[in-house]
Scaffold this motif. Structure first.
Motif, PDB file in Angstrom:
ATOM      1  N   ALA A  47      49.441  35.176  48.660  1.00 28.81           N
ATOM      2  CA  ALA A  47      49.883  35.147  49.998  1.00 28.81           C
ATOM      3  C   ALA A  47      51.050  34.038  50.110  1.00 28.81           C
ATOM      4  O   ALA A  47      51.146  33.022  49.650  1.00 28.81           O
ATOM      5  CB  ALA A  47      48.628  34.566  50.879  1.00 28.81           C
ATOM      6  N   SER A  52      50.413  37.525  57.765  1.00 28.34           N
ATOM      7  CA  SER A  52      49.296  37.770  58.371  1.00 28.34           C
ATOM      8  C   SER A  52      48.355  38.369  57.553  1.00 28.34           C
ATOM      9  O   SER A  52      48.707  39.369  56.774  1.00 28.34           O
ATOM     10  CB  SER A  52      49.489  38.920  59.636  1.00 28.34           C
ATOM     11  N   VAL A  53      47.060  37.908  57.363  1.00 30.35           N
ATOM     12  CA  VAL A  53      46.281  38.217  56.099  1.00 30.35           C
ATOM     13  C   VAL A  53      44.814  38.964  56.935  1.00 30.35           C
ATOM     14  O   VAL A  53      44.432  38.012  57.808  1.00 30.35           O
ATOM     15  CB  VAL A  53      46.006  37.242  55.086  1.00 30.35           C
ATOM     16  N   ASP A  55      41.184  39.151  55.501  1.00 31.42           N
ATOM     17  CA  ASP A  55      39.911  38.785  54.613  1.00 31.42           C
ATOM     18  C   ASP A  55      38.968  39.572  55.000  1.00 31.42           C
ATOM     19  O   ASP A  55      38.071  39.452  55.840  1.00 31.42           O
ATOM     20  CB  ASP A  55      39.782  37.129  54.682  1.00 31.42           C
ATOM     21  N   CYS A  58      34.843  37.987  54.286  1.00 32.70           N
ATOM     22  CA  CYS A  58      34.996  36.614  54.384  1.00 32.70           C
ATOM     23  C   CYS A  58      33.853  35.973  54.017  1.00 32.70           C
ATOM     24  O   CYS A  58      34.428  34.746  53.466  1.00 32.70           O
ATOM     25  CB  CYS A  58      36.115  36.234  55.466  1.00 32.70           C
ATOM     26  N   LEU A  64      39.002  32.663  53.020  1.00 29.89           N
ATOM     27  CA  LEU A  64      39.607  32.372  54.151  1.00 29.89           C
ATOM     28  C   LEU A  64      40.558  31.191  54.450  1.00 29.89           C
ATOM     29  O   LEU A  64      41.839  31.014  54.814  1.00 29.89           O
ATOM     30  CB  LEU A  64      38.671  32.697  55.466  1.00 29.89           C
ATOM     31  N   LEU A  67      43.487  30.975  52.151  1.00 32.61           N
ATOM     32  CA  LEU A  67      44.534  31.892  52.616  1.00 32.61           C
ATOM     33  C   LEU A  67      45.312  31.399  53.685  1.00 32.61           C
ATOM     34  O   LEU A  67      46.664  31.352  53.876  1.00 32.61           O
ATOM     35  CB  LEU A  67      44.037  33.257  52.952  1.00 32.61           C
ATOM     36  N   ALA A  68      44.582  30.713  54.602  1.00 34.20           N
ATOM     37  CA  ALA A  68      45.165  30.005  55.819  1.00 34.20           C
ATOM     38  C   ALA A  68      46.173  28.919  55.364  1.00 34.20           C
ATOM     39  O   ALA A  68      47.428  28.743  55.839  1.00 34.20           O
ATOM     40  CB  ALA A  68      44.006  29.549  56.711  1.00 34.20           C
ATOM     41  N   ARG A  76      48.819  33.823  59.651  1.00 36.58           N
ATOM     42  CA  ARG A  76      47.558  33.767  60.474  1.00 36.58           C
ATOM     43  C   ARG A  76      46.529  34.417  59.479  1.00 36.58           C
ATOM     44  O   ARG A  76      47.140  35.417  58.759  1.00 36.58           O
ATOM     45  CB  ARG A  76      47.551  34.415  61.888  1.00 36.58           C
ATOM     46  N   VAL A  77      45.417  34.219  59.678  1.00 34.68           N
ATOM     47  CA  VAL A  77      44.265  35.070  58.830  1.00 34.68           C
ATOM     48  C   VAL A  77      43.262  35.301  59.683  1.00 34.68           C
ATOM     49  O   VAL A  77      42.553  34.416  60.396  1.00 34.68           O
ATOM     50  CB  VAL A  77      43.737  34.023  57.615  1.00 34.68           C
ATOM     51  N   ALA A 102      43.605  30.455  61.747  1.00 31.87           N
ATOM     52  CA  ALA A 102      42.325  31.186  60.941  1.00 31.87           C
ATOM     53  C   ALA A 102      41.302  31.492  62.042  1.00 31.87           C
ATOM     54  O   ALA A 102      41.026  30.757  62.833  1.00 31.87           O
ATOM     55  CB  ALA A 102      41.900  30.460  60.001  1.00 31.87           C
ATOM     56  N   PHE A 119      48.802  43.726  59.360  1.00 34.05           N
ATOM     57  CA  PHE A 119      48.854  42.801  58.406  1.00 34.05           C
ATOM     58  C   PHE A 119      49.560  42.993  57.487  1.00 34.05           C
ATOM     59  O   PHE A 119      49.861  44.130  56.792  1.00 34.05           O
ATOM     60  CB  PHE A 119      47.202  42.894  58.032  1.00 34.05           C
TER      61      PHE A 119
END
Length: 283
Positions: A47, A52-53, A55, A58, A64, A67-68, A76-77, A102, A119
């Motif tokens: 990432a 933008s992800v 999960d 999660c 999460l 990733l954030a 953003r996640v 997040a 995303f």
């Protein structure tokens, strides 16, 4: 209800039941168990700041939050899961970390009304093997991906490649009958073990450049055989098999598990091998 709706309803009930509450109460221990997988899956996902992800599945928020941190204040996640009890903990952890970019939603990623082309990255650590109709689920997820967006999925290979969770079941066959083996298209922990099926699912959903990389981590199940046996009693294949059985049967199973794990004790505790696919694809 259709078969797909029935399976989805059963999965939602299971992941909100007492049987799975220990994914919340034992979150720190499960994170230690899965640490090698988490690191490998996040490294494969790569990432980037500002992305933008999504999960998928999660859970309690471990991936999460990672990733954030990776996408930073400009990214953003969104985490999505069907387990209300796990998301409650995820929300607490997000607040404690001050991860303002997040958030989580309680819903099934297979049917959730995602914003289109939203995303850059779709990620999961073991959150996609239980879809009742995986092609339809990933078609829905693909619509939420930007053109050129990528998938990074960590899934288990076959049960025979994962003795960390399957081998100990032989120790209790004299106490409880093994479950009927799932069909090749049934959801379950090892439903993504067949690489041809994985390619068929993702290709059928419209993804391209599908690739599977084997990953073979060791899973440390406890500091000693007694700890590993206790863990097998309340999380995983053994726990499902023994749920609701009399205390005498459960105690006999615990003793049988401990005997099994004694043979696998080492300087660092009880470790057994696992087998995963790190799956990548592009929208």
């Amino acid at each position: 209800m259709s078969d797909t709706a029935t399976i989805a309803s059963q999965q939602r009930a299971f992941w909100n039941s007492e049987a799975t509450r220990r994914w919340v109460t034992e979150q720190a221990r499960i994170d230690r168990l899965m640490a090698n997988v988490t690191e490998a899956a996040l490294a494969a996902a790569a990432a980037k700041p500002g992305e933008s992800v999504l999960d998928i599945g999660c859970g309690t928020g471990t991936t999460l939050l990672r990733l954030a941190a990776a996408v930073g204040p400009e990214g953003r996640v969104l985490g999505i899961d069907i387990s209300e009890q796990q998301l409650a903990l995820a929300r607490q952890r997000i607040a404690a970390a001050g991860a303002t970019r997040a958030r989580v939603e309680l819903d099934d990623a297979a049917t959730h009304d995602f914003p289109p082309a939203a995303f850059d990255l779709g990620f999961t650590r073991f959150g996609v093997m239980f879809f009742a109709d995986p092609v339809a689920a990933f078609s829905n997820i693909r619509r939420a991906m930007k053109p050129g967006g990528r998938l990074a999925l960590a899934v288990f290979r076959a049960g025979s490649d994962n003795p960390w969770t399957t081998a100990c079941l032989a120790a209790v066959r004299h106490l409880v009958a093994p479950p009927a083996p799932p069909g090749p298209e049934d959801p379950g922990q090892f439903a993504w073990g067949d690489p041809a099926r994985v390619r068929r699912i993702l290709g059928g959903a419209g993804f391209r450049d599908v690739a599977l990389t084997p990953f073979d981590p060791a899973f440390n199940l406890g500091a000693n055989a007694a700890e590993a046996a206790a863990f097998a009693m309340y999380i995983g294949q053994g726990a499902r098999l023994l749920s609701g059985l009399p205390d005498t049967t459960r105690e006999a199973a615990r003793a049988a598990f401990e005997t099994f794990f004694k043979a696998h004790e080492g300087p660092d505790g009880v470790s057994l091998p696992g087998g995963l696919w790190l799956v990548s694809a592009v929208n």
